[in-house]
Design a protein around this motif. Structure first.
Motif, PDB file in Angstrom:
ATOM      1  N   GLN A   1      -0.051   4.822 -10.504  1.00 15.60           N
ATOM      2  CA  GLN A   1      -0.997   4.299  -9.529  1.00 15.60           C
ATOM      3  C   GLN A   1      -2.390   4.883  -9.686  1.00 15.60           C
TER       4      GLN A   1
ATOM      5  N   CYS B   1       5.795   3.643  -3.068  1.00 14.44           N
ATOM      6  CA  CYS B   1       5.383   2.565  -3.954  1.00 14.44           C
ATOM      7  C   CYS B   1       6.538   1.625  -4.262  1.00 14.44           C
ATOM      8  N   LEU B   2       6.180   0.375  -4.504  1.00 18.63           N
ATOM      9  CA  LEU B   2       7.160  -0.634  -4.887  1.00 18.63           C
ATOM     10  C   LEU B   2       7.684  -0.368  -6.284  1.00 18.63           C
ATOM     11  N   TYR B   3       6.812   0.140  -7.159  1.00 21.21           N
ATOM     12  CA  TYR B   3       7.174   0.423  -8.548  1.00 21.21           C
ATOM     13  C   TYR B   3       7.094   1.931  -8.811  1.00 21.21           C
TER      14      TYR B   3
ATOM     15  N   THR C   1       2.898  -6.119  -0.571  1.00 18.54           N
ATOM     16  CA  THR C   1       4.237  -5.944  -0.008  1.00 18.54           C
ATOM     17  C   THR C   1       4.194  -4.937   1.131  1.00 18.54           C
ATOM     18  N   ARG C   2       3.470  -3.863   0.930  1.00 13.13           N
ATOM     19  CA  ARG C   2       3.335  -2.864   1.996  1.00 13.13           C
ATOM     20  C   ARG C   2       2.560  -3.426   3.191  1.00 13.13           C
TER      21      ARG C   2
ATOM     22  N   CYS D   1      14.594  -2.685  -7.041  1.00 13.21           N
ATOM     23  CA  CYS D   1      13.259  -2.144  -6.813  1.00 13.21           C
ATOM     24  C   CYS D   1      13.364  -0.663  -6.489  1.00 13.21           C
TER      25      CYS D   1
ATOM     26  N   ASP E   1       2.375  -4.205  -4.950  1.00 11.35           N
ATOM     27  CA  ASP E   1       2.690  -3.046  -4.121  1.00 11.35           C
ATOM     28  C   ASP E   1       1.871  -3.072  -2.836  1.00 11.35           C
TER      29      ASP E   1
ATOM     30  N   GLU F   1      -5.639  -1.214  -0.901  1.00 12.33           N
ATOM     31  CA  GLU F   1      -4.488  -0.307  -0.910  1.00 12.33           C
ATOM     32  C   GLU F   1      -4.742   0.890   0.002  1.00 12.33           C
TER      33      GLU F   1
END
Length: 312
Positions: free
Chosen positions: A42, A32-34, A143-144, A16, A140, A89
């Motif tokens: 994003q 960001c995760l990605y 997960t955050r 990741c 994302d 988000e």
């Protein structure tokens, strides 16, 4: 700096990209995760999602250090519209920068939790490419949400369906009200969880129970939730316990046993648990050492030593 170091360790141990919010002396900066190399832009996704308005995600930060995040779209059983995904988000970003926070209650408006995605938005972004982008955006955000240095609880009233069930797994704990149901209905829609719910569910209930809940689209009531480990407690019904308070008040009272104490200590507890959950053992031990160093000799530690000079 501790979360920054944890970020580095996580990046070293997985494929990741940026996985953790970074703690700095001047505040936290989200990552960001990605990344763009994985097709994740994003701002572009935000613009597409904002084209599907409706409802809101509301955040109330309280002096107690416990915030309340409300999924607010009662006309659609609190289903996420595109704009609500962006709202979520943005609220997570605000919580990442909340230096005085210790706890978080996630709830739905009008006595129901969340019914997942608004089908109007889903139909409009039904291409595989757009679906993948929405998937990455919500993975994302959730997960955050789980990685916040706050102890979080999902207050489940009514129904938590599909993406709503996935949202409950992005909290540290889940409290279910009498008569509530958590159901991963994805199979009935020809889908699997895409917001990270399957991966988190395996961590919470184990692979066997996760397979049963996903493969059987099982309706999980409070009794079954306690049995499989998906629920951590059941709220008392008003008629059973007069004066118990509203569900939100009950959830805050339940959470207080884990958030009582100085902010740096509660946040440190969450960080070492996060490290233990997501890092290989040796890296988790190193991270525990780093977090320990931030509280050893700090004001809360010195005050405790001064007031409790002898063991009782």
């Amino acid at each position: 700096m501790v979360l920054c170091a944890l970020n580095t360790q996580l990046l070293r141990s997985s494929s990741c990209c940026a996985l953790m919010a970074r703690l700095q002396t001047s505040g936290r900066r989200r990552c960001c995760l990605y990344s763009s190399t994985q097709g994740f832009n994003q701002e572009e996704i935000r613009q597409k999602l904002r084209a599907f308005p409706g409802g809101s995600v509301d955040l109330l930060k309280q002096d107690s250090g416990v915030a309340v995040l409300t999924i607010n779209n009662p006309a659609r059983m609190n289903a996420f519209s595109g704009s609500m995904m962006v709202d979520l988000e943005e609220k997570v970003s605000q919580l990442e920068n909340w230096t005085e926070g210790k706890g978080l209650v996630v709830r739905g408006a009008a006595e129901t939790f969340c019914s997942g995605s608004d089908l109007n938005a889903v139909r409009a972004i039904s291409s595989p490419q757009d679906g993948m982008k929405m998937c990455m955006f919500m993975q994302d955000a959730l997960t955050r949400l789980l990685r916040l240095p706050l102890v979080s609880v999902a207050l489940v009233e009514g129904r938590a369906l599909g993406g709503g069930a996935e949202l409950t797994t992005a909290c540290d704990f889940r409290l279910m009200a009498t008569g509530s149901v958590i159901q991963f209905v994805h199979k009935h829609m020809g889908l699997v969880p895409g917001w990270g719910g399957a991966a988190r569910l395996v961590h919470i209930v184990g692979s066997q129970n996760a397979l049963k809940l996903l493969g059987g689209a099982v309706k999980v009531d409070p009794e079954r939730g306690l049995d499989v480990g998906l629920a951590d407690g059941v709220l008392e019904a008003d008629e059973d316990t007069p004066g118990a308070g509203t569900p939100v008040q009950q959830a805050e009272d339940w959470l207080r046993r884990y958030t009582e104490g100085p902010v740096p200590v509660i946040q440190a507890v969450k960080k070492v648990v996060l490290a233990g959950r997501e890092l290989p053992l040796l890296e988790a031990l190193r991270m525990e050492k780093e977090v320990f160093g931030t509280v050893w000799g700090a004001p809360a530690n010195l005050q405790a030593l001064a007031s409790k000079s002898k063991h009782k």
